[in-house]
Design an enzyme around this catalytic site. Sequence first.
Site, PDB file in Angstrom:
ATOM      1  N   LYS A   1      25.796  67.275  14.926  1.00  0.00           N
ATOM      2  CA  LYS A   1      25.516  67.475  16.344  1.00  0.00           C
ATOM      3  C   LYS A   1      24.012  67.578  16.577  1.00  0.00           C
ATOM      4  O   LYS A   1      23.251  67.895  15.651  1.00  0.00           O
ATOM      5  CB  LYS A   1      26.186  68.766  16.830  1.00  0.00           C
ATOM      6  CG  LYS A   1      27.699  68.726  16.846  1.00  0.00           C
ATOM      7  CD  LYS A   1      28.256  70.059  17.329  1.00  0.00           C
ATOM      8  CE  LYS A   1      29.774  70.025  17.378  1.00  0.00           C
ATOM      9  NZ  LYS A   1      30.277  69.129  18.441  1.00  0.00           N
TER      10      LYS A   1
ATOM     11  N   ARG B   1      40.945  68.118  16.057  1.00  0.00           N
ATOM     12  CA  ARG B   1      42.264  67.470  16.089  1.00  0.00           C
ATOM     13  C   ARG B   1      42.863  67.354  14.686  1.00  0.00           C
ATOM     14  O   ARG B   1      44.082  67.301  14.537  1.00  0.00           O
ATOM     15  CB  ARG B   1      42.143  66.106  16.769  1.00  0.00           C
ATOM     16  CG  ARG B   1      41.333  65.087  16.029  1.00  0.00           C
ATOM     17  CD  ARG B   1      40.803  63.990  16.930  1.00  0.00           C
ATOM     18  NE  ARG B   1      39.773  64.467  17.835  1.00  0.00           N
ATOM     19  CZ  ARG B   1      39.175  63.702  18.741  1.00  0.00           C
ATOM     20  NH1 ARG B   1      39.519  62.432  18.871  1.00  0.00           N
ATOM     21  NH2 ARG B   1      38.249  64.197  19.532  1.00  0.00           N
TER      22      ARG B   1
END
Length: 483
Positions: A264, A338
């Site tokens: 990130k 996920r």
Amino acid sequence: MNYGLTHTPSLTMSECLVLGVFSDLALPDFATAIDNEQKGLIKKLCQRVPEPGNTVWQTDVEGHSLLIIQCGKKEEFSANSLQKRVGEITEALIKQRFSSATVCLPRLNQESAEWQLEQMIVQIDNLRYQLLDFKTKHAKSHKLESVIFHLPGATEKSLEMAKAIVTGVEFCRDLANMPANICTPTYLGEQAISLSKQFDQISCQVMGPEEIKEMGMGALLAVAQGSDQPPRLIDIHYHGNKNSTPVILVGKGITFDSGGLSIKPANAMDEMKYDMSGAASVLGVIKACALLKLPINLIGIIASAENLISGSAVKSGDIVTTMSGQTVEIINTDAEGRLVLADALTYAERYNPDFVIDIATLTGAIIVALGNIATGYMTRDEQLAKSIERAANESQDKVWRMPLDEAYQDALESPLADMINAGFDRSAGSITAACFLSRFTEKYRWAHLDIAGTAWISGKKRNATGRPVPLLIQLLRHVANSR
């Protein structure tokens, strides 16, 4: 924080008496009595607040303070108006450094006294909440510690219910606000075990890497392998009605998310401690349910890990086998939530649930779509959708339904595995993420809540919100009432 009810409010009951008045109605009887005692003071002050939201202070009234707030016309006093007035009152009380207050606001026309009391307490508690303080060289911040309400029709039972809800919300916020060097997967497991020791109705099992491997949870292990902190699968049960079909809440518990090798940006990476907010909300809801003694069987499943960079971290292009047996090509290591949820959702099958809701700070795409007002949710079950919408409206914890059309599944096709873990482009990111999860939920009714935009406030005043705890508690109250 102490909350209470009174039938006979007075100036001397607390440091400040707050009185909401209508522009088109006379003062209520108790206020008229106080006005007579004070030689018409309240009526004089009311003349200085002509518009809704206008306030006027009077200090040193028998050693106490008086705050008058204009609520407008009775027919126009809505739930939205109430929210605004309560916010203005709370901010004023905190600014003036009051420790206690007696709040007397008019009844809403459209809602019950129980609902109004609950909303006022939830909002006041939200605004008075203070971050966990690790500072050592300054005095602790002032706190509003006691609020007594005068609200005809409200009961002690409704008061206790509201207090249970805010306790669950606060627990969620405290966990989410904790720095990641303290709130590790192990720490989350310890918090779950602590709940089982506090409440006889709660039991808990916390599983480590060995048990996770034995169950074939290759996706959860892949995310965790870049960190020295071991992963945890937390299985926590609230036994409010053992004979009923369980409801399951699945929480994403990434206690820090660097993005892995798909790293990130440095800006605001500190806020990635909030990537376990789904897990925090599950524990907050379970604590509130235990306090409320809801007659339901509730199970919380939390998949927790850190997503970090190291020589052993999962790589883009790696293929893993999930607990379901399906294979996943990991093209983006920052789409890790996920992955851990996939194994947790498969694990949920063993309980044959009535329905499952997963809660996750899953995608930045949902923030682009909905901002920080509404939580995005997806489901193919219309009955479950109606239940979520109803609970959202009643709790004022807003949601917005996003599509889950089969056509979006094409974005997850992989030439090497059963699926990829993220689309190759940025389109429909929140929807394709939910489509990925849907592949692990075919054996039960399921809904997905993407709380990436609503779980915390960003920036200098970053703070967890405790959402969607109010929504989920309201939903579970309806489940309890239907059984």
